[in-house]
Motif scaffolding. Structure first.
Motif, PDB file in Angstrom:
ATOM      1  N   UNK A   4       0.832  -1.608   0.092  1.00  0.00           N
ATOM      2  CA  UNK A   4      -0.147   0.355   0.059  1.00  0.00           C
ATOM      3  C   UNK A   4       0.312   1.069  -0.474  1.00  0.00           C
ATOM      4  N   UNK A   5       2.085   0.756   0.324  1.00  0.00           N
ATOM      5  CA  UNK A   5       3.000   2.248   0.435  1.00  0.00           C
ATOM      6  C   UNK A   5       3.499   2.398  -0.850  1.00  0.00           C
ATOM      7  N   UNK A   6       3.373   1.159  -1.423  1.00  0.00           N
ATOM      8  CA  UNK A   6       3.862   1.787  -2.576  1.00  0.00           C
ATOM      9  C   UNK A   6       3.097   1.846  -3.926  1.00  0.00           C
ATOM     10  N   UNK A   7       2.166   1.391  -3.602  1.00  0.00           N
ATOM     11  CA  UNK A   7       0.912   1.584  -4.802  1.00  0.00           C
ATOM     12  C   UNK A   7       0.443   3.330  -5.326  1.00  0.00           C
ATOM     13  N   UNK A   8       0.668   4.994  -4.468  1.00  0.00           N
ATOM     14  CA  UNK A   8       0.312   5.928  -4.369  1.00  0.00           C
ATOM     15  C   UNK A   8       2.384   6.209  -5.247  1.00  0.00           C
ATOM     16  N   UNK A   9       3.114   6.069  -4.784  1.00  0.00           N
ATOM     17  CA  UNK A   9       3.819   6.517  -6.107  1.00  0.00           C
ATOM     18  C   UNK A   9       4.251   5.795  -7.551  1.00  0.00           C
ATOM     19  N   UNK A  10       3.046   4.773  -7.417  1.00  0.00           N
ATOM     20  CA  UNK A  10       3.557   4.398  -8.667  1.00  0.00           C
ATOM     21  C   UNK A  10       2.243   4.714  -9.667  1.00  0.00           C
ATOM     22  N   UNK A  11       0.792   5.087  -8.456  1.00  0.00           N
ATOM     23  CA  UNK A  11      -0.205   5.930  -9.588  1.00  0.00           C
ATOM     24  C   UNK A  11       0.037   6.938  -9.992  1.00  0.00           C
ATOM     25  N   UNK A  12       1.341   7.726  -8.772  1.00  0.00           N
ATOM     26  CA  UNK A  12       1.734   9.215  -8.973  1.00  0.00           C
ATOM     27  C   UNK A  12       2.444   9.156 -10.902  1.00  0.00           C
ATOM     28  N   UNK A  13       3.083   7.700 -10.799  1.00  0.00           N
ATOM     29  CA  UNK A  13       4.440   8.234 -11.997  1.00  0.00           C
ATOM     30  C   UNK A  13       3.357   7.341 -13.181  1.00  0.00           C
ATOM     31  N   UNK A  14       2.649   7.205 -12.819  1.00  0.00           N
ATOM     32  CA  UNK A  14       1.364   6.484 -14.367  1.00  0.00           C
ATOM     33  C   UNK A  14       0.430   7.477 -14.605  1.00  0.00           C
ATOM     34  N   UNK A  15       0.028   8.933 -13.318  1.00  0.00           N
ATOM     35  CA  UNK A  15      -0.088   9.934 -13.590  1.00  0.00           C
ATOM     36  C   UNK A  15       0.601  10.572 -14.996  1.00  0.00           C
ATOM     37  N   UNK A  16       2.030  10.879 -14.329  1.00  0.00           N
ATOM     38  CA  UNK A  16       2.705  11.734 -14.727  1.00  0.00           C
ATOM     39  C   UNK A  16       2.931  11.231 -16.830  1.00  0.00           C
ATOM     40  N   UNK A  17       3.329   9.774 -16.524  1.00  0.00           N
ATOM     41  CA  UNK A  17       3.365   9.740 -17.859  1.00  0.00           C
ATOM     42  C   UNK A  17       2.504   9.658 -18.814  1.00  0.00           C
ATOM     43  N   UNK A  18       1.028   9.549 -17.944  1.00  0.00           N
ATOM     44  CA  UNK A  18      -0.029   9.776 -19.225  1.00  0.00           C
ATOM     45  C   UNK A  18      -0.130  11.209 -19.593  1.00  0.00           C
ATOM     46  N   UNK A  19      -0.106  12.406 -18.528  1.00  0.00           N
ATOM     47  CA  UNK A  19       0.143  13.106 -19.023  1.00  0.00           C
ATOM     48  C   UNK A  19       1.377  13.602 -20.112  1.00  0.00           C
ATOM     49  N   UNK A  20       2.152  12.958 -20.458  1.00  0.00           N
ATOM     50  CA  UNK A  20       3.217  13.209 -20.872  1.00  0.00           C
ATOM     51  C   UNK A  20       3.165  12.574 -22.283  1.00  0.00           C
ATOM     52  N   UNK A  21       1.917  11.332 -22.518  1.00  0.00           N
ATOM     53  CA  UNK A  21       1.342  11.121 -23.441  1.00  0.00           C
ATOM     54  C   UNK A  21       1.135  11.858 -24.150  1.00  0.00           C
ATOM     55  N   UNK A  22      -0.029  12.012 -23.198  1.00  0.00           N
ATOM     56  CA  UNK A  22      -1.401  13.638 -24.033  1.00  0.00           C
ATOM     57  C   UNK A  22      -0.394  14.590 -24.588  1.00  0.00           C
ATOM     58  N   UNK A  23       0.432  15.092 -23.994  1.00  0.00           N
ATOM     59  CA  UNK A  23       1.199  16.545 -24.758  1.00  0.00           C
ATOM     60  C   UNK A  23       2.144  16.165 -25.587  1.00  0.00           C
ATOM     61  N   UNK A  24       2.218  15.039 -25.886  1.00  0.00           N
ATOM     62  CA  UNK A  24       3.056  14.865 -26.790  1.00  0.00           C
ATOM     63  C   UNK A  24       2.474  14.654 -28.285  1.00  0.00           C
ATOM     64  N   UNK A  25       0.688  14.120 -27.461  1.00  0.00           N
ATOM     65  CA  UNK A  25       0.025  13.450 -28.679  1.00  0.00           C
ATOM     66  C   UNK A  25      -0.733  14.928 -29.707  1.00  0.00           C
ATOM     67  N   UNK A  26      -0.962  15.316 -28.154  1.00  0.00           N
ATOM     68  CA  UNK A  26      -2.114  17.365 -29.268  1.00  0.00           C
ATOM     69  C   UNK A  26      -1.080  18.002 -28.848  1.00  0.00           C
ATOM     70  N   UNK A  27      -1.472  18.488 -30.312  1.00  0.00           N
ATOM     71  CA  UNK A  27      -0.034  19.728 -30.642  1.00  0.00           C
ATOM     72  C   UNK A  27      -1.640  21.020 -30.975  1.00  0.00           C
ATOM     73  N   UNK A  28      -1.223  21.997 -30.770  1.00  0.00           N
ATOM     74  CA  UNK A  28      -2.346  23.351 -31.378  1.00  0.00           C
ATOM     75  C   UNK A  28      -1.573  24.103 -31.709  1.00  0.00           C
ATOM     76  N   UNK A  29      -1.953  23.943 -33.207  1.00  0.00           N
ATOM     77  CA  UNK A  29      -0.933  25.165 -33.784  1.00  0.00           C
ATOM     78  C   UNK A  29      -1.442  26.654 -33.822  1.00  0.00           C
ATOM     79  N   UNK A  30      -0.858  27.937 -33.983  1.00  0.00           N
ATOM     80  CA  UNK A  30      -1.354  29.096 -34.054  1.00  0.00           C
ATOM     81  C   UNK A  30      -2.010  29.521 -35.022  1.00  0.00           C
TER      82      UNK A  30
END
Length: 306
Positions: A4-30
């Motif tokens: 249980x002590x390790x679950x929050x850390x994995x979850x945090x890393x997973x969330x950060x990874x998903x956010x990075x993937x989304x940032x790399x996938x979506x591009x907004x051109x002005x």
């Protein structure tokens, strides 16, 4: 507990990874820009303004190209004209990218390349012209530069919309000579206009004098005609009076003779009295003397008749 002590850390890393993937996938051109996409270093496609999707970790943004019309300031440079006049010239160039891929990968340092190309062609085009042509044929120079530079930049995906010569500055000595020449030309035109005005005024004055003399001659002619007619009438009247007196003498009419003589006598006295050099006039003081003189003359005429 350790799990249980390790679950929050994995979850945090997973969330950060998903956010990075989304940032790399979506591009907004002005708006006003196009982005090129490279896959493993090779161009694949161009992103247009708005929200775009790319493959993360595989695709990346290569170049961000400005698609709006841009103004490039062409630095001032010295140009030697055909008649060996050293002239300083600067200009402005208006360009617009119409193909982002060509602008990104066909030429390096696009703006610098366009500026150097324009400067080179300015020296070529204006160097083949005389100074007077440089100063008087701006539109022709702009048109020639535009056609040459636009054709040369077509492979770069660039459209040159306008090239304007901003200033043509001859040397100071040449400018002073040109100013003196223009001043002399203006003075010449002013003298010509003044001479033309004097000439026109003299012509109008002569025409007025001519018309005045014609009218004066017409008036004198009419006056002479009227005076001649008056003298003719006076002569006719005098002849008629003389005829009447002659007839009266022939018929023995003393009254008419006395009247005629008295009239002439009175007119003679009037002329004598009206003369400028007459100071003293001797004439009968009594009317009876005048009648007596007339009667005496009548007696003489009667004697002649007998």
């Amino acid at each position: 507990m350790d799990l249980f002590d390790g679950l929050p850390t994995v979850t945090i890393f997973f969330i950060l990874f998903v956010a990075f993937v989304l940032y790399s996938t979506l591009k907004t051109v002005p708006q006003g820009y196009h982005w090129t996409i490279e896959r493993f270093g090779r161009y694949t496609r161009t992103l247009t303004p708005g929200l775009n999707f790319v493959i993360p970790f595989v695709d990346r943004v290569g170049r961000k190209i400005n698609m709006m019309e841009q103004v490039l300031d062409i630095p001032s440079q010295e140009v030697i004209s055909k008649d060996n006049a050293n002239v300083s010239i600067d200009a402005v160039c208006f360009v617009q990218v119409i193909d982002a891929r060509s602008a990104a990968y066909e030429v390096n340092h696009l703006e610098q390349a366009i500026v150097n190309l324009v400067m080179t062609n300015i020296r070529t085009v204006l160097g083949s012209m005389e100074l007077d042509e440089m100063l008087s044929q701006r539109d022709s120079i702009n048109g020639r530069l535009l056609s040459i530079v636009d054709e040369a930049t077509n492979p770069w995906g660039v459209k040159v919309t306008r090239i304007e010569i901003r200033d043509v500055r001859p040397p100071r000595e040449l400018s002073e000579a040109m100013n003196a020449q223009m001043k002399a030309e203006r003075n010449k035109r002013a003298e010509i206009l003044e001479a033309e005005g004097v000439r026109q005024a003299q012509i109008l004055r002569a025409e007025g004098e001519k018309q005045s003399r014609i009218l004066r001659a017409e008036g004198e002619k009419q006056e002479a005609i009227l005076q001649a007619e008056a003298r003719e009438r006076a002569a006719e009247a005098e002849a008629k009076a003389t005829q009447m007196v002659s007839e009266a003498i022939t018929n023995g009419d003393t009254k008419a003779i006395n009247y005629f003589i008295a009239q002439k006598y009175t007119e003679a006295l009037k002329d004598i009295g009206g003369a400028n050099n007459s100071k003293v006039v001797l004439m009968p003081l009594e009317a009876g003397n005048l009648i007596g003189s007339v009667a005496g003359i009548a007696e003489l005429l009667k004697g002649d008749k007998k």
